[in-house]
Enzyme design. Structure first.
Site, short mmCIF file in Angstrom:
data_model
loop_
_atom_site.label_atom_id
_atom_site.label_comp_id
_atom_site.label_asym_id
_atom_site.label_seq_id
_atom_site.Cartn_x
_atom_site.Cartn_y
_atom_site.Cartn_z
N ASN A 140 0.80 -1.22 0.00
CA ASN A 140 0.00 0.00 0.00
C ASN A 140 0.84 1.27 0.00
O ASN A 140 0.34 2.33 -0.34
CB ASN A 140 -0.95 0.01 1.21
CG ASN A 140 -0.27 -0.37 2.50
OD1 ASN A 140 0.30 -1.45 2.63
ND2 ASN A 140 -0.29 0.52 3.45
N GLN B 205 -5.08 -3.65 -1.76
CA GLN B 205 -4.65 -2.67 -2.77
C GLN B 205 -4.76 -3.21 -4.19
O GLN B 205 -4.95 -2.46 -5.13
CB GLN B 205 -3.20 -2.23 -2.52
CG GLN B 205 -3.02 -1.38 -1.28
CD GLN B 205 -3.63 0.01 -1.40
OE1 GLN B 205 -3.72 0.58 -2.48
NE2 GLN B 205 -4.07 0.57 -0.29
N SER C 285 -11.25 -4.93 0.35
CA SER C 285 -12.04 -3.90 1.03
C SER C 285 -12.75 -3.01 0.01
O SER C 285 -12.15 -2.62 -1.00
CB SER C 285 -11.09 -3.07 1.90
OG SER C 285 -11.80 -2.01 2.49
N GLY C 286 -14.01 -2.67 0.30
CA GLY C 286 -14.82 -1.90 -0.64
C GLY C 286 -14.28 -0.50 -0.93
O GLY C 286 -14.26 -0.06 -2.08
N HIS C 287 -13.83 0.20 0.13
CA HIS C 287 -13.52 1.61 -0.07
C HIS C 287 -12.20 1.87 -0.81
O HIS C 287 -11.89 3.00 -1.13
CB HIS C 287 -13.56 2.37 1.26
CG HIS C 287 -12.41 2.12 2.18
ND1 HIS C 287 -11.39 3.03 2.32
CD2 HIS C 287 -12.12 1.09 3.01
CE1 HIS C 287 -10.52 2.56 3.22
NE2 HIS C 287 -10.95 1.39 3.64
N THR D 15 -26.53 -9.40 11.03
CA THR D 15 -27.39 -9.07 9.89
C THR D 15 -26.56 -8.47 8.78
O THR D 15 -25.73 -7.59 9.03
CB THR D 15 -28.49 -8.09 10.35
OG1 THR D 15 -29.23 -8.72 11.39
CG2 THR D 15 -29.42 -7.72 9.20
N CYS E 196 -2.35 5.19 8.63
CA CYS E 196 -2.45 4.67 10.00
C CYS E 196 -1.28 5.12 10.85
O CYS E 196 -1.38 5.18 12.06
CB CYS E 196 -2.49 3.15 9.97
SG CYS E 196 -3.44 2.53 8.61
C1 LIG Z 1 -6.47 -0.13 3.54
C2 LIG Z 1 -5.78 -1.42 3.73
C3 LIG Z 1 -6.19 -2.34 4.71
C4 LIG Z 1 -7.32 -2.04 5.66
O1 LIG Z 1 -8.55 -2.01 5.02
P1 LIG Z 1 -9.82 -1.33 5.76
O2 LIG Z 1 -10.97 -1.66 4.89
O3 LIG Z 1 -9.53 0.14 5.80
O4 LIG Z 1 -9.91 -1.93 7.10
C5 LIG Z 1 -5.51 -3.53 4.81
N1 LIG Z 1 -4.49 -3.82 4.00
C6 LIG Z 1 -4.05 -2.98 3.05
C7 LIG Z 1 -2.93 -3.37 2.15
C8 LIG Z 1 -4.68 -1.74 2.88
O5 LIG Z 1 -4.25 -0.90 1.95
#
Ligand SMILES: *Cc1c(COP(=O)(O)O)cnc(C)c1O
Length: 394
Positions: free
Chosen positions: A152, A180, A200-202, A238, A326
């Site tokens: 990342n 990523q 992860s969605g975002h 849920t 972070c």
């Molecule tokens: C952002 C990220 C995460 C954490 O994902 P979240 O959905 O924010 O908890 C874990 N691993 C990597 C490599 C990331 O870039």
């Protein structure tokens, strides 16, 4: 300053308009609980199943191997803690790397406190794990190998297929944090012998607070949340139906647009790197020159503090990052930059810029022009740079 140039897409992305649009009815008219019997809610059950199918298709997996979670961190925690618990009678040794996200590293440390042994592999100067090192670290009591798909911070893409083959050959479970990489590079869990995969969605133009863990059929992982029978009894609660529709739609979009979108990002990213490296002296590009995420650029500017650079960039309407989100707020340099062998003082001057497909050449020109001024101003205030410049002129 009305202009905003968002170059922190590795931290999070904008939810795409079509993704939000697909989600909205599940907050308003279609709010039924998928577990309910009446037909009003059973549509939601079908919709959740449809998203599972979309995600499975994107990975070459089966839909009953996809488990929805609350994001990448939860998926990483689940993969490590629950396999450790389920396989501890076989052994208590885990292999990972020094450049993982903290969701892996801090979970590994938690397991160490509970009697597990963890090997943290070194990486080379580009942030690559050597598959031979993975094989050499395997012991009779090794139960899990966890190596991220792409980093990342510096964007380096790891030799996942080679590592997966090694894990498979030795009969050891293989997890990859693909948060990523998913949506940015094609991934096939069978070709790479991946047993578990986090996403992860975002990070792919979907909403925050939703993710998934792919768990290959046959992996004896423990339940992560106990309660109802959701997610095949492995992760109760849920279903986050709007979130699931969000990540499903974002996945479909990411796969459909991958080629064109990443080509655009790569072109602009390469232009950014070219201009920065040519026009700003004493600069280093971090990460692998070619095997890197299409939208990632990461530099170290000597004699400069990353934080001061970020503040000045913010004043110019530019969002970037120094180290990972972070760790910002702490003064420790990034563990990833230290792992690729950078000394502390150089690692402190890092800047990560991560693009999206909306970034234009004009945006990049503006950013590089601002950056040139900022770097030169900050170096002008640096006693270290003054000493260095004096020595150069002798
Ligand atoms: C952002 C990220 C995460 C954490 O994902 P979240 O959905 O924010 O908890 C874990 N691993 C990597 C490599 C990331 O870039």
């Amino acid at each position: 300053m009305s202009k905003l140039i968002y170059l922190d897409n590795a931290a999070t992305t904008k939810t795409a308009p079509e993704v939000l649009e697909a989600m909205l009815p599940y907050f308003t008219e279609q709010y039924g609980n998928p577990s309910a019997i009446y037909s009003f809610a059973s549509h939601n059950k079908d919709v959740v199943a449809e998203q599972r199918e979309r995600i499975a298709n994107a990975l070459g997996a089966k839909s009953n191997e996809i488990y929805f979670t609350a994001g990448g961190s939860e998926s990483d925690n689940w993969a490590l803690k629950a396999t450790a618990e389920a396989y501890q009678n076989k052994g208590k040794h885990i292999i990972t790397t020094k450049i993982e996200h903290h969701a892996i590293l801090h979970t590994a440390a938690y397991l160490e406190e509970r009697g597990f042994e963890v090997t943290y592999l070194d990486v080379d100067e580009y942030g690559k794990v050597n598959p031979a090192d993975v094989e050499a670290a395997i012991r009779p009591d090794t139960i899990l190998i966890s190596v991220m798909y792409a980093n990342n911070e510096i964007g380096t893409i790891e030799p996942i297929k080679e590592i997966g083959e090694i894990a498979h050959k030795h009969g050891i479970l293989f997890h990859t944090d693909a948060v990523q990489a998913f949506g940015q590079v094609p991934i096939n869990v069978d070709e790479c012998h991946i047993d578990m995969l986090s996403a992860s969605g975002h990070k792919l133009n979907g909403p925050k607070g939703i993710g998934f863990l792919y768990i290959r059929k046959g992996v004896k992982i423990r339940s992560f949340v106990h309660g109802g029978a959701q997610e095949r009894k492995r992760r109760a609660g849920t279903e986050n139906v709007p979130g699931i529709v969000g990540i499903g739609t974002a996945t479909k979009r990411a796969i459909a647009t991958m080629e064109e979108r990443t080509a655009k990002e790569r072109e602009m990213r390469d232009y950014l790197i070219k201009r920065v490296m040519e026009e700003i002296p004493y600069t280093k590009l971090n990460g692998h020159p070619t095997d890197r995420l299409p939208n990632n650029a990461n530099f170290c500017f000597r004699f400069i503090e990353g934080e001061s650079m970020l503040i000045r960039l913010d004043m110019a309407g530019i969002c970037g990052s120094s180290g990972s989100a972070c760790t910002s707020g702490s003064l420790d340099p990034s563990h990833v930059l230290l792992a690729i062998g950078l000394p502390h003082e150089i690692a402190h001057g890092s800047l990560r810029l991560t693009l999206n497909e909306e970034i234009t050449k004009e945006d990049i020109d503006y950013v590089v022009d601002q950056l040139k001024t900022i770097v030169s101003d900050l170096r002008g205030m640096s006693p270290l740079y003054e000493d260095f410049a004096k020595k150069q002129n002798k």
